[in-house]
Design a protein around this motif. Sequence first.
Motif, PDB file in Angstrom:
ATOM      1  N   HIS A 183       0.757  -1.192  -0.006  1.00 43.20           N
ATOM      2  CA  HIS A 183      -0.137   0.051   0.024  1.00 43.20           C
ATOM      3  C   HIS A 183       0.716   1.169  -0.085  1.00 43.20           C
ATOM      4  N   ALA A 184       0.263   2.405  -0.410  1.00 42.07           N
ATOM      5  CA  ALA A 184       0.816   3.708  -0.353  1.00 42.07           C
ATOM      6  C   ALA A 184       1.462   4.125   0.821  1.00 42.07           C
ATOM      7  N   ASP A 185       0.768   3.991   2.105  1.00 43.79           N
ATOM      8  CA  ASP A 185       1.057   3.859   3.423  1.00 43.79           C
ATOM      9  C   ASP A 185       2.097   3.233   4.077  1.00 43.79           C
ATOM     10  N   GLY A 186       2.440   2.230   3.182  1.00 41.58           N
ATOM     11  CA  GLY A 186       3.620   1.403   3.575  1.00 41.58           C
ATOM     12  C   GLY A 186       3.212  -0.058   4.356  1.00 41.58           C
ATOM     13  N   ARG A 187       1.942  -0.246   4.435  1.00 38.56           N
ATOM     14  CA  ARG A 187       1.335  -1.532   4.930  1.00 38.56           C
ATOM     15  C   ARG A 187       1.208  -2.581   4.006  1.00 38.56           C
ATOM     16  N   ILE A 188       1.252  -3.580   4.387  1.00 42.18           N
ATOM     17  CA  ILE A 188       1.001  -4.947   3.324  1.00 42.18           C
ATOM     18  C   ILE A 188       0.042  -5.675   3.832  1.00 42.18           C
ATOM     19  N   THR A 189      -0.905  -6.046   2.904  1.00 41.45           N
ATOM     20  CA  THR A 189      -1.970  -6.808   3.041  1.00 41.45           C
ATOM     21  C   THR A 189      -1.801  -8.096   2.517  1.00 41.45           C
ATOM     22  N   ILE A 190      -1.878  -9.394   3.081  1.00 42.87           N
ATOM     23  CA  ILE A 190      -2.071 -10.816   2.493  1.00 42.87           C
ATOM     24  C   ILE A 190      -3.379 -11.540   2.275  1.00 42.87           C
ATOM     25  N   LEU A 191      -3.634 -11.813   1.282  1.00 51.33           N
ATOM     26  CA  LEU A 191      -5.252 -12.333   1.124  1.00 51.33           C
ATOM     27  C   LEU A 191      -4.983 -13.508   0.702  1.00 51.33           C
ATOM     28  N   LEU A 220      -5.483 -12.833   5.614  1.00 53.93           N
ATOM     29  CA  LEU A 220      -4.567 -13.697   6.213  1.00 53.93           C
ATOM     30  C   LEU A 220      -3.695 -13.137   7.254  1.00 53.93           C
ATOM     31  N   GLY A 221      -3.480 -11.507   6.925  1.00 52.76           N
ATOM     32  CA  GLY A 221      -2.600 -10.778   7.943  1.00 52.76           C
ATOM     33  C   GLY A 221      -2.336  -9.634   7.038  1.00 52.76           C
ATOM     34  N   GLN A 222      -1.953  -8.590   7.904  1.00 54.98           N
ATOM     35  CA  GLN A 222      -1.534  -6.991   7.640  1.00 54.98           C
ATOM     36  C   GLN A 222      -0.237  -6.915   8.352  1.00 54.98           C
ATOM     37  N   PHE A 223       0.963  -6.511   7.569  1.00 48.64           N
ATOM     38  CA  PHE A 223       2.153  -6.145   8.276  1.00 48.64           C
ATOM     39  C   PHE A 223       2.265  -4.647   8.171  1.00 48.64           C
ATOM     40  N   ALA A 224       2.768  -4.289   9.316  1.00 44.14           N
ATOM     41  CA  ALA A 224       3.149  -2.685   9.528  1.00 44.14           C
ATOM     42  C   ALA A 224       4.828  -2.767  10.032  1.00 44.14           C
ATOM     43  N   GLY A 225       5.296  -2.048   8.839  1.00 49.72           N
ATOM     44  CA  GLY A 225       6.884  -2.147   9.469  1.00 49.72           C
ATOM     45  C   GLY A 225       7.465  -1.011   8.426  1.00 49.72           C
TER      46      GLY A 225
END
Length: 364
Positions: free
Chosen positions: A309-317, A325-330
Amino acid sequence: MHRFTALSLVFIVVAASSDVTLVAQEPHVLSGHNGAVMMADFVAGNSRVATASSDQTASLWDVATGKRLQTYSQHTGPLYSLAVSRDGRTLVTGAQDNTLRVWDLPMSTPLNRLAELNTKLSDIALSPDGRSMIATAVDGQVRTIDLGTQPFVIGTRTGHTSEVTCAAWKSDGSLFATGDATGRIMLWSPDLETPLSILHAHQNPIRSMQFVNGNQQLVSISMDGAVRTWQLTVPLGKLVHTADSEVTQLVTVPGQAQLLITTANGALRILNQQTGEVVRELPAVGAAPNAAISRIAVSPNGAAISCGHADGRITILSASDGMVLGQFAGHSSSITDLTALGDNQSFVSSSADGTTRLWKIPAA
């Protein structure tokens, strides 16, 4: 050279039935660039990662340890493109200094520096055998570079009348395609100076192309919102899908005759490759403010979809049912590149915050 920093603690939001559980994970953080990481790609064997950055350097990293193995620092402008040969022996970098450099991995001295081309390069594509390269540019010319000669032999293909935005090779190296800002696609033989076919269909610039279905078809996406498949023996594009906004990303789903697209309004869809029928409308995870999807990747087994994502997050579907399945913040800034690892359990992300991170896909 900057030292590799300690592993960063990040959090993953994992969906468990109707509840959301916060789980901690410590990925490898490949930290050391002083600017945005524009691209990343695994080197053959998936044990190393190459990155290109706006800090005018490229780097080679060890996946297991996160150690930076080599820095490539002879460009004098931000790097915007990178390509690695299938055998892992050749790295090509392109920069805003209007030069290309070809490196013999893992050495830090380039095999060759292609002098200033007096034009901005827009894309580079290595042939499957790593012996030839296509470089596209804003001046409308397609440059072919023979990497098997010393010095490299550079040829020019003409025919496009606007910026050439992207290029793609067939997996057997017998054909390559180039797309331009007018929406035209040209098909070329590596051995001929004139195009074999000119495909007219898109109304806006071509964003990306891929050869699919055993090299029998070419898929293209454009800023006009259309996804088209081309039967290579017939120079007429079949319109298979029209989105209600610009189609921004296209990837093929491994092992299946399916395409995954994203659109500017946040839609995420799996399409039938032949008919364009929507097989599955996935959650619009990119529709929220500042959450636009900037990159997508699919695991080699086709089971998991990673969305940056543009805000730096990552979503796993989950590709089968769209479950988150999960969302990554880093990352602290937009995701610039995503690549799935061959183990079907990991992927690497690069960001405008200057870092590259390795992650584990949460279990369903």
